[in-house]
Design a protein around this motif. Structure first.
Motif, mmCIF file in Angstrom:
data_model
loop_
_atom_site.group_PDB
_atom_site.id
_atom_site.type_symbol
_atom_site.label_atom_id
_atom_site.label_comp_id
_atom_site.label_asym_id
_atom_site.label_seq_id
_atom_site.Cartn_x
_atom_site.Cartn_y
_atom_site.Cartn_z
ATOM 1 N N MET B 1 11.890 4.435 6.361
ATOM 2 C CA MET B 1 10.901 5.273 5.678
ATOM 3 C C MET B 1 9.983 4.373 4.836
ATOM 4 O O MET B 1 10.476 3.521 4.104
ATOM 5 N N ARG B 5 6.106 7.393 1.436
ATOM 6 C CA ARG B 5 6.856 8.608 1.803
ATOM 7 C C ARG B 5 8.117 8.737 0.943
ATOM 8 O O ARG B 5 8.470 9.819 0.502
ATOM 9 N N ARG B 8 7.066 10.014 -2.386
ATOM 10 C CA ARG B 8 6.726 11.449 -2.321
ATOM 11 C C ARG B 8 7.994 12.287 -2.274
ATOM 12 O O ARG B 8 8.120 13.312 -2.946
ATOM 13 N N ASN B 9 8.945 11.824 -1.459
ATOM 14 C CA ASN B 9 10.214 12.549 -1.342
ATOM 15 C C ASN B 9 10.971 12.552 -2.676
ATOM 16 O O ASN B 9 11.537 13.564 -3.092
ATOM 17 N N LEU B 12 9.376 14.985 -4.931
ATOM 18 C CA LEU B 12 9.777 16.350 -4.578
ATOM 19 C C LEU B 12 11.150 16.666 -5.178
ATOM 20 O O LEU B 12 11.359 17.740 -5.760
ATOM 21 N N MET B 161 18.364 24.226 -1.838
ATOM 22 C CA MET B 161 18.404 23.627 -0.496
ATOM 23 C C MET B 161 17.391 22.484 -0.398
ATOM 24 O O MET B 161 17.681 21.417 0.147
ATOM 25 N N LEU B 162 16.210 22.737 -0.943
ATOM 26 C CA LEU B 162 15.150 21.726 -0.900
ATOM 27 C C LEU B 162 15.553 20.499 -1.722
ATOM 28 O O LEU B 162 15.354 19.357 -1.282
ATOM 29 N N PHE B 165 18.244 18.599 0.214
ATOM 30 C CA PHE B 165 17.690 17.930 1.385
ATOM 31 C C PHE B 165 16.895 16.690 0.969
ATOM 32 O O PHE B 165 17.103 15.594 1.496
ATOM 33 N N ILE B 169 17.771 12.666 1.592
ATOM 34 C CA ILE B 169 16.783 11.773 2.220
ATOM 35 C C ILE B 169 16.476 10.590 1.286
ATOM 36 O O ILE B 169 16.268 9.465 1.728
#
Lengths: 105, 539
Positions: B1, B5, B8-9, B12, B161-162, B165, B169
């Motif tokens: 990755m 990214r 950003r993850n 989040l 859940m988000l 997840f 990641i």
């Protein structure tokens, strides 16, 4: 429709447009992913083959996963406009399917 | 990755935690306590502390009289009778009435299984509050009612859940992090490792609880929306299309078979006895007794057999008998979420499973709170963030207030339950007022203090002592001291609840005493000193 209601709708729409332009990822993760999920699952319910009750249950079970999937895409994709545009386009296409299809009853 | 990214993850993950972390904490913590709402019922109401009866007295006459009494108010749409069991050792009848104005009413009554005496009515309070606050936040009617609250809880499931997840990641070295606990290092590393290790080891449970919670929550709002889109607003048609049409009354009066005849109606497939009976079309030729059995061989809430209430013959029931793959999955969701699949109802394995759920649920609440504290710690003592120190300090105190305050609020309603002296109809109102009153009092206390570490210790010690003293309060107010329960033949569930309070209270005090009373600076200073020393050029 009363002018007050029209006014509220216009203000809300303007707010959504402004938010989408200013922060497309954030607006998409909060709003557009939800809108896309609702219309996409409704379209799926109306058009996917198979017995209705079974289909409805599977789609309901899948619903949170679809929503989370869209939300995750908002931050995974490197292009912030592709995310917002994609979700809005999916919502529009799904809504066309929903409104063009005869109700189940 | 790639790095962009990954960032950003990570954003989040932080965003979901910080923006909605409190909300996730509230749902996780309240859910951990809500697991035991049934076990709390006998602790709550001394009148229900009855000795389990091997052969309960016939109840048909009393139940018929109860239904007849309610029918004076309006049309009896359905009824149910729960048979005595280990956890709730009494008959519990419900009547659902539609009055002349179309208003829906629910009436209930409990009977002593030994002599059929009516148990005194008690207003809803503690156990209902604990369960419903988790399920729908007790959302007020003035703001849209329970459906809104339930949907919000469902949204928490989606957010969780988000967060899970994106958290998974974000971890590029999962297997290393599973075994990495650096307790002797800095505060930040200690919290970070605990957050990661607890999060990763509990991942299957957290994933399951968020997905099932999201399903149970958002289905409440999703069904009407789908009904509007696909059924032109006809929710009943949607429900009928999914679970089948409800049976219709024949319009011919008929004599109902005694309900006692079915209390021992053994399920031929499992050998189980019915837990409760749902009654449709009472007094009509098409009336049915739908016998529900606790399911212990499949992951489902209930197994059921539907019988004619007139002839006793088995009849088809599309709403219960249909067992398609989707049906099986949906019927597994509730027992999975509430941990009710641990074997025979009230058995050791069933309680043990709930205790595992309790520990994992509390772990989820702690992980969430810890995530928030880590985020603040990075900004207060690191290079992240662009707000003032005052802002982050206030946020830290608010986090301490909200998280520890919820424990105090929950404790306060146990005390209220035993000390309440007002009208039974107002019990729920005062339960809510006490819950939020105590919670907000702790939030204000935390905001007024300078040292969050000390505040956490004080509040947790207070909570632990409060919990440990609950058995004494229960004994003084009801005359039932838990040690007496093991020498008498009465109910013992309340005694186990008391013992749990004493144990959890003691553990909470011990854990609180083990916490530091201020932010450990020594190691950091040493590290800074070492860094400074290393920076001095060697001569």
């Amino acid at each position: 429709m009363s002018p007050i209601v029209i006014g509220i709708v216009v203000v809300v729409l303007a707010g959504i447009i402004a938010a989408t332009v200013k922060a497309p990822r954030l607006t998409s993760v909060i709003l557009w992913s939800l809108v896309a999920t609702i219309f996409f699952t409704a379209a799926l319910l109306l058009t996917a083959p198979g017995p209705f009750s079974e289909k409805a249950l599977w789609i309901t079970i899948a619903n949170p996963f679809i929503w989370v999937g869209f939300q995750f895409w908002c931050y995974w994709d490197s292009n912030k406009w592709r995310v917002a545009g994609g979700l809005i386009l999916l919502s529009v296409l799904s809504s066309i399917v929903v409104f063009a299809t005869d109700p189940v009853i | 990755m790639d790095r962009a990214r990954h960032l950003r993850n990570y954003d989040l993950h932080s965003w979901t935690g910080i923006a909605l972390g409190f909300f996730v904490f509230i749902v996780a913590f309240s859910g951990s306590i809500a697991l035991f709402d049934e076990e709390l019922k006998t602790w709550e109401d001394p009148a229900r502390r009855l000795a389990p009866v091997e052969t309960p007295i016939a109840i048909d006459g009393e139940f018929r009289a109860f239904l007849a009494e309610q029918q004076d108010e309006g049309e009896l749409t359905s009824a149910s009778l729960k048979f005595p069991d280990v956890i709730e050792p009494y008959y519990h009848g419900y009547a659902f009435i539609n009055d002349a104005d179309g208003q829906f009413h629910r009436h209930e009554r409990r009977w002593n299984p030994e002599n059929g005496d009516i148990l005194p009515e008690r207003g809803e309070g503690l156990s209902v509050w604990l369960l419903d606050f988790h399920r729908d936040l007790m959302w007020p009617d003035a703001l849209g009612g329970r459906t809104i609250g339930r949907s919000l809880v469902g949204v928490v499931g989606v957010i969780l859940m988000l967060a899970i997840f994106s958290g998974v990641i974000a971890h590029t070295k999962i297997f290393e992090e599973l075994f990495s606990l650096r307790y002797w290092r800095s505060v930040r590393l200690k919290w970070q490792d605990t957050h990661k290790v607890a999060g990763l080891w509990g991942l299957p449970f957290f994933g399951m609880i968020s997905a099932t919670g999201a399903f149970l929550g958002i289905i409440a709002i999703l069904s009407p929306i789908v009904a509007v889109l696909a059924f032109k607003g006809d929710t009943e048609a949607l429900i009928e299309a999914v679970i089948g049409a409800p049976s219709e009354p024949a319009g011919i009066e008929a004599e109902m078979l005694p309900i006692d005849d079915f209390r021992t109606f053994v399920n031929p497939e499992t050998g189980a006895m019915p837990a409760r009976v749902l009654i449709s079309h009472w007094g009509d030729e098409a009336a049915t007794y739908n016998l529900l059995y606790h399911e212990d061989s499949e992951l489902a809430a209930y197994d059921s057999i539907t019988l004619s209430a007139v002839s006793g013959e088995e009849v088809a029931n599309t709403q219960f008998d249909t067992k398609t793959p989707a049906n099986r999955v949906t019927s597994a969701i509730t027992p999975l979420h509430y941990g009710t699949f641990g074997g025979d109802y009230g058995s050791f394995s069933a309680i043990a499973l709930k205790l595992v759920y309790l520990l994992l649920g509390l772990a989820l609440a702690i992980i969430t709170a810890m995530g928030n504290m880590m985020w603040i710690e990075r900004r207060l003592h690191g290079n992240d963030g662009n707000k003032s120190e005052v802002f982050y300090r206030r946020l830290g105190r608010l986090t301490v207030g909200v998280t520890t305050g919820m424990a105090v609020g929950s404790l306060a309603i146990f005390y209220l339950d035993k000390l309440y002296f007002g009208a039974e109809a107002a019990r729920m109102y005062w339960t809510g007022m006490t819950y939020f009153g105590a919670w907000f009092a702790v939030i204000f206390f935390a905001l007024s203090q300078q040292n969050e570490y000390q505040t956490t210790r004080y509040v947790l010690i207070f909570t632990g002592i409060g919990l440990a003293l609950l058995p004494i309060l229960n004994g003084v107010m009801t005359g039932d001291f838990f040690w007496q329960a093991f020498t008498a033949s009465g109910d013992r569930i309340f005694a186990w609840v008391d013992i749990s309070f004493a144990l959890v209270g003691g553990l909470t005090v011990w854990a609180a005493m083990s916490l530091p009373s201020r932010r450990p600076e020594r190691k950091r200073k040493r590290a800074v000193a070492q860094t400074a020393a290393a920076a001095v050029p060697a001569e």
